[in-house]
Motif scaffolding. Structure first.
Motif, PDB file in Angstrom:
ATOM      1  N   VAL A  77       0.831  -1.197   0.000  1.00 54.72           N
ATOM      2  CA  VAL A  77       0.000   0.000   0.000  1.00 54.72           C
ATOM      3  C   VAL A  77       0.873   1.257   0.000  1.00 54.72           C
ATOM      4  CG1 VAL A  77      -1.939  -1.127   1.131  1.00 54.72           C
ATOM      5  CG2 VAL A  77      -0.179  -0.031   2.543  1.00 54.72           C
ATOM      6  N   ASP A  78       0.369   2.313  -0.624  1.00 54.05           N
ATOM      7  CA  ASP A  78       1.069   3.604  -0.664  1.00 54.05           C
ATOM      8  C   ASP A  78       0.432   4.600   0.297  1.00 54.05           C
ATOM      9  OD1 ASP A  78       3.211   3.302  -2.507  1.00 54.05           O
ATOM     10  OD2 ASP A  78       1.753   3.211  -4.135  1.00 54.05           O
ATOM     11  N   ASP A  79      -0.821   4.978  -0.006  1.00 53.59           N
ATOM     12  CA  ASP A  79      -1.496   6.008   0.784  1.00 53.59           C
ATOM     13  C   ASP A  79      -1.672   5.556   2.233  1.00 53.59           C
ATOM     14  OD1 ASP A  79      -1.671   7.606  -1.419  1.00 53.59           O
ATOM     15  OD2 ASP A  79      -3.727   7.026  -1.917  1.00 53.59           O
ATOM     16  N   GLY A  80      -1.184   6.382   3.146  1.00 55.17           N
ATOM     17  CA  GLY A  80      -1.339   6.055   4.564  1.00 55.17           C
ATOM     18  C   GLY A  80      -0.264   5.142   5.104  1.00 55.17           C
ATOM     19  N   GLY A  81       0.532   4.534   4.202  1.00 54.45           N
ATOM     20  CA  GLY A  81       1.675   3.731   4.619  1.00 54.45           C
ATOM     21  C   GLY A  81       1.372   2.653   5.632  1.00 54.45           C
ATOM     22  N   GLN A  82       2.155   2.632   6.705  1.00 58.74           N
ATOM     23  CA  GLN A  82       2.039   1.572   7.701  1.00 58.74           C
ATOM     24  C   GLN A  82       0.717   1.633   8.467  1.00 58.74           C
ATOM     25  OE1 GLN A  82       5.757   0.318   9.773  1.00 58.74           O
ATOM     26  NE2 GLN A  82       6.577   2.244   8.989  1.00 58.74           N
ATOM     27  N   ILE A  83       0.169   2.841   8.618  1.00 58.91           N
ATOM     28  CA  ILE A  83      -1.140   2.965   9.269  1.00 58.91           C
ATOM     29  C   ILE A  83      -2.206   2.266   8.433  1.00 58.91           C
ATOM     30  CG2 ILE A  83      -2.941   4.573   9.980  1.00 58.91           C
ATOM     31  CD1 ILE A  83      -0.570   4.558  11.833  1.00 58.91           C
ATOM     32  N   THR A  84      -2.141   2.447   7.119  1.00 61.16           N
ATOM     33  CA  THR A  84      -3.086   1.764   6.238  1.00 61.16           C
ATOM     34  C   THR A  84      -2.912   0.256   6.340  1.00 61.16           C
ATOM     35  OG1 THR A  84      -3.143   3.614   4.689  1.00 61.16           O
ATOM     36  CG2 THR A  84      -3.832   1.481   3.839  1.00 61.16           C
ATOM     37  N   ALA A  85      -1.666  -0.214   6.443  1.00 63.62           N
ATOM     38  CA  ALA A  85      -1.407  -1.646   6.597  1.00 63.62           C
ATOM     39  C   ALA A  85      -2.071  -2.184   7.863  1.00 63.62           C
ATOM     40  CB  ALA A  85       0.095  -1.908   6.639  1.00 63.62           C
ATOM     41  N   MET A  86      -1.950  -1.446   8.952  1.00 61.50           N
ATOM     42  CA  MET A  86      -2.594  -1.853  10.208  1.00 61.50           C
ATOM     43  C   MET A  86      -4.117  -1.860  10.058  1.00 61.50           C
ATOM     44  SD  MET A  86      -0.214  -1.965  12.921  1.00 61.50           S
ATOM     45  CE  MET A  86      -0.856  -1.126  14.361  1.00 61.50           C
ATOM     46  N   THR A  87      -4.646  -0.858   9.362  1.00 58.14           N
ATOM     47  CA  THR A  87      -6.092  -0.764   9.163  1.00 58.14           C
ATOM     48  C   THR A  87      -6.615  -1.935   8.338  1.00 58.14           C
ATOM     49  OG1 THR A  87      -5.954   1.649   9.264  1.00 58.14           O
ATOM     50  CG2 THR A  87      -7.951   0.729   8.308  1.00 58.14           C
ATOM     51  N   GLU A  88      -5.828  -2.367   7.355  1.00 56.52           N
ATOM     52  CA  GLU A  88      -6.222  -3.505   6.527  1.00 56.52           C
ATOM     53  C   GLU A  88      -6.375  -4.775   7.363  1.00 56.52           C
ATOM     54  OE1 GLU A  88      -6.668  -3.770   2.800  1.00 56.52           O
ATOM     55  OE2 GLU A  88      -7.278  -1.800   3.553  1.00 56.52           O
ATOM     56  N   VAL A  89      -5.518  -4.941   8.336  1.00 60.68           N
ATOM     57  CA  VAL A  89      -5.628  -6.112   9.227  1.00 60.68           C
ATOM     58  C   VAL A  89      -6.810  -5.936  10.178  1.00 60.68           C
ATOM     59  CG1 VAL A  89      -4.482  -7.431  11.064  1.00 60.68           C
ATOM     60  CG2 VAL A  89      -3.176  -6.642   9.080  1.00 60.68           C
ATOM     61  N   LYS A  90      -6.946  -4.751  10.730  1.00 63.34           N
ATOM     62  CA  LYS A  90      -8.052  -4.474  11.645  1.00 63.34           C
ATOM     63  C   LYS A  90      -9.403  -4.763  10.986  1.00 63.34           C
ATOM     64  CE  LYS A  90     -10.284  -0.645  14.085  1.00 63.34           C
ATOM     65  NZ  LYS A  90     -10.237   0.804  14.396  1.00 63.34           N
ATOM     66  N   SER A  91      -9.532  -4.379   9.709  1.00 64.77           N
ATOM     67  CA  SER A  91     -10.804  -4.552   8.992  1.00 64.77           C
ATOM     68  C   SER A  91     -11.021  -5.974   8.481  1.00 64.77           C
ATOM     69  CB  SER A  91     -10.861  -3.581   7.816  1.00 64.77           C
ATOM     70  OG  SER A  91      -9.862  -3.909   6.854  1.00 64.77           O
ATOM     71  N   GLY A  92      -9.962  -6.800   8.516  1.00 63.76           N
ATOM     72  CA  GLY A  92     -10.095  -8.177   8.048  1.00 63.76           C
ATOM     73  C   GLY A  92      -9.728  -8.374   6.596  1.00 63.76           C
ATOM     74  N   ASN A  93      -9.307  -7.317   5.904  1.00 61.86           N
ATOM     75  CA  ASN A  93      -8.912  -7.451   4.499  1.00 61.86           C
ATOM     76  C   ASN A  93      -7.588  -8.201   4.342  1.00 61.86           C
ATOM     77  OD1 ASN A  93     -11.161  -6.050   3.556  1.00 61.86           O
ATOM     78  ND2 ASN A  93     -10.142  -4.070   3.732  1.00 61.86           N
ATOM     79  N   SER A  94      -6.725  -8.106   5.356  1.00 57.71           N
ATOM     80  CA  SER A  94      -5.468  -8.841   5.385  1.00 57.71           C
ATOM     81  C   SER A  94      -5.328  -9.526   6.740  1.00 57.71           C
ATOM     82  CB  SER A  94      -4.278  -7.901   5.155  1.00 57.71           C
ATOM     83  OG  SER A  94      -4.326  -7.342   3.856  1.00 57.71           O
ATOM     84  N   ASP A  95      -4.441 -10.507   6.787  1.00 56.38           N
ATOM     85  CA  ASP A  95      -4.237 -11.249   8.035  1.00 56.38           C
ATOM     86  C   ASP A  95      -3.112 -10.667   8.886  1.00 56.38           C
ATOM     87  OD1 ASP A  95      -6.188 -13.238   7.302  1.00 56.38           O
ATOM     88  OD2 ASP A  95      -4.670 -14.123   5.981  1.00 56.38           O
ATOM     89  N   ILE A  96      -2.053 -10.215   8.225  1.00 55.41           N
ATOM     90  CA  ILE A  96      -0.845  -9.798   8.946  1.00 55.41           C
ATOM     91  C   ILE A  96      -0.256  -8.538   8.315  1.00 55.41           C
ATOM     92  CG2 ILE A  96       1.503 -10.453   9.626  1.00 55.41           C
ATOM     93  CD1 ILE A  96       0.579 -13.385   9.520  1.00 55.41           C
ATOM     94  N   ALA A  97       0.054  -7.560   9.158  1.00 54.61           N
ATOM     95  CA  ALA A  97       0.753  -6.352   8.714  1.00 54.61           C
ATOM     96  C   ALA A  97       2.214  -6.455   9.125  1.00 54.61           C
ATOM     97  CB  ALA A  97       0.122  -5.111   9.340  1.00 54.61           C
ATOM     98  N   LEU A  98       3.104  -6.208   8.175  1.00 51.45           N
ATOM     99  CA  LEU A  98       4.538  -6.199   8.446  1.00 51.45           C
ATOM    100  C   LEU A  98       4.951  -4.747   8.631  1.00 51.45           C
ATOM    101  CD1 LEU A  98       5.572  -8.774   5.694  1.00 51.45           C
ATOM    102  CD2 LEU A  98       5.100  -9.214   8.113  1.00 51.45           C
ATOM    103  N   VAL A  99       5.226  -4.368   9.874  1.00 50.80           N
ATOM    104  CA  VAL A  99       5.433  -2.952  10.197  1.00 50.80           C
ATOM    105  C   VAL A  99       6.556  -2.784  11.213  1.00 50.80           C
ATOM    106  CG1 VAL A  99       3.034  -2.285   9.723  1.00 50.80           C
ATOM    107  CG2 VAL A  99       3.674  -3.065  12.015  1.00 50.80           C
ATOM    108  N   ASP A 100       6.925  -1.535  11.446  1.00 52.39           N
ATOM    109  CA  ASP A 100       7.944  -1.202  12.440  1.00 52.39           C
ATOM    110  C   ASP A 100       7.440  -1.481  13.851  1.00 52.39           C
ATOM    111  OD1 ASP A 100       9.152  -0.206  10.185  1.00 52.39           O
ATOM    112  OD2 ASP A 100       9.578   1.769  11.013  1.00 52.39           O
ATOM    113  N   SER A 101       8.332  -2.015  14.682  1.00 49.79           N
ATOM    114  CA  SER A 101       7.969  -2.247  16.083  1.00 49.79           C
ATOM    115  C   SER A 101       7.686  -0.928  16.802  1.00 49.79           C
ATOM    116  CB  SER A 101       9.086  -3.008  16.802  1.00 49.79           C
ATOM    117  OG  SER A 101      10.301  -2.277  16.789  1.00 49.79           O
ATOM    118  N   VAL A 102       8.386   0.142  16.421  1.00 54.59           N
ATOM    119  CA  VAL A 102       8.160   1.452  17.043  1.00 54.59           C
ATOM    120  C   VAL A 102       6.706   1.869  16.868  1.00 54.59           C
ATOM    121  CG1 VAL A 102       8.702   3.913  16.821  1.00 54.59           C
ATOM    122  CG2 VAL A 102      10.550   2.244  16.883  1.00 54.59           C
TER     123      VAL A 102
END
Length: 279
Positions: A142-167
């Motif tokens: 994903v581009d728009d929203g970056g890592q926050i969008t990745a987290m949102t995709e998991v929260k909404s159920g569209n994806s299973d796992i977000a690969l993101v910074d531990s920070v």
């Protein structure tokens, strides 16, 4: 009659402004560890700082095109990036982690159990690199929203796992946030890394000045104070540094001279807490 209407409108406007002020409404602030750190460094160097939102996948193009002077936004240091850019001494430790829904806690526990999951990561990020290193097949970038969008995709159920910074993940995966239904898979670190600040290739002068400023901020305690504010004190690197300015060539100093003439440096960023976000 017209004058009365105008007066009434002005009174209404004043009343509304007063109500909003009384209710505690305020303008949003652009904050975050990297945002405030860059301001401290700029002040130390006698400069101001301007922030330019960018697409993370095109950060190198923005830098080379002089749309920005620095990439300062949870920027992971690696050999490929060192070959393309000048990078500061590391200032913070970070890891690439796997974020899942708490409901999937028993399903995803290890590298083997996640291999066939549906992943999401920010395009051009170290999360994408982690996916490539581990040969994950089903990955959405994903581009728009970056890592926050990745987290949102998991929260909404569209994806299973977000690969993101531990920070970022440690900040959001806690009670009281809108992502409290998410968690980091324990004891699964995909990549260990350090953050740095990037300038254009050859601009050793600017990086030298930034390294000196960072070392001073560590020595006088301002860096630790800022890191503790964002609960990042334990993640700081040792920033001891001796200036190499006198050994640099005139060409290597040109970038710093260019920034000094402007009186500011322009920092490219994407939004994610606790690094850079609107509060």
């Amino acid at each position: 009659m017209k004058k009365k209407i105008i007066i009434a409108a002005l009174l209404c406007t004043t009343l509304l402004v007063s109500i909003f002020a009384f209710a505690g409404c305020r303008e949003r602030e652009f904050v975050g560890f990297d945002i405030e750190l860059s301001k401290l460094v700029a002040e130390e160097l006698g400069l101001t700082v301007e922030f330019q939102k960018i697409q993370w996948e095109t950060k190198e193009i923005e830098l080379q095109g002089k749309n920005i002077d620095l990439i300062w936004n949870g920027f992971t240091i690696n050999d490929d990036r060192r070959a393309q850019m000048e990078i500061s001494t590391p200032y913070m430790y970070n890891k690439q982690v796997a974020v899942i829904r708490k409901a999937d806690k028993s399903k995803y526990t290890s590298l083997e159990t996640i291999r066939n999951a549906k992943f999401v990561c920010e395009a051009g990020s170290t999360g994408q690199l982690a996916a490539e290193l581990n040969n994950f097949a089903n990955v959405v970038k994903v581009d728009d929203g970056g890592q926050i969008t990745a987290m949102t995709e998991v929260k909404s159920g569209n994806s299973d796992i977000a690969l993101v910074d531990s920070v970022l993940a440690n900040y959001f995966c806690q009670e009281g946030t809108s992502y409290s239904n998410l968690m980091i898979i324990p004891n699964l670190i995909l990549v260990e890394e350090q953050y740095g600040i990037a300038a254009r290739k050859g601009d050793k002068g600017t990086i030298d000045k930034i390294n000196v400023a960072l070392a001073k901020l560590q020595e006088n305690g301002q860096l630790k104070q800022l890191a503790d504010k964002y609960k990042l004190g334990s993640e700081l690197c040792d920033l001891s540094y001796e200036s190499k300015w006198d050994s640099l060539t005139n060409e290597e100093k040109e970038g710093w001279n260019y920034i000094q003439q402007k009186g500011k440096f322009i920092v490219g960023y994407t939004e994610y807490a606790p690094i850079a976000y609107w509060d």
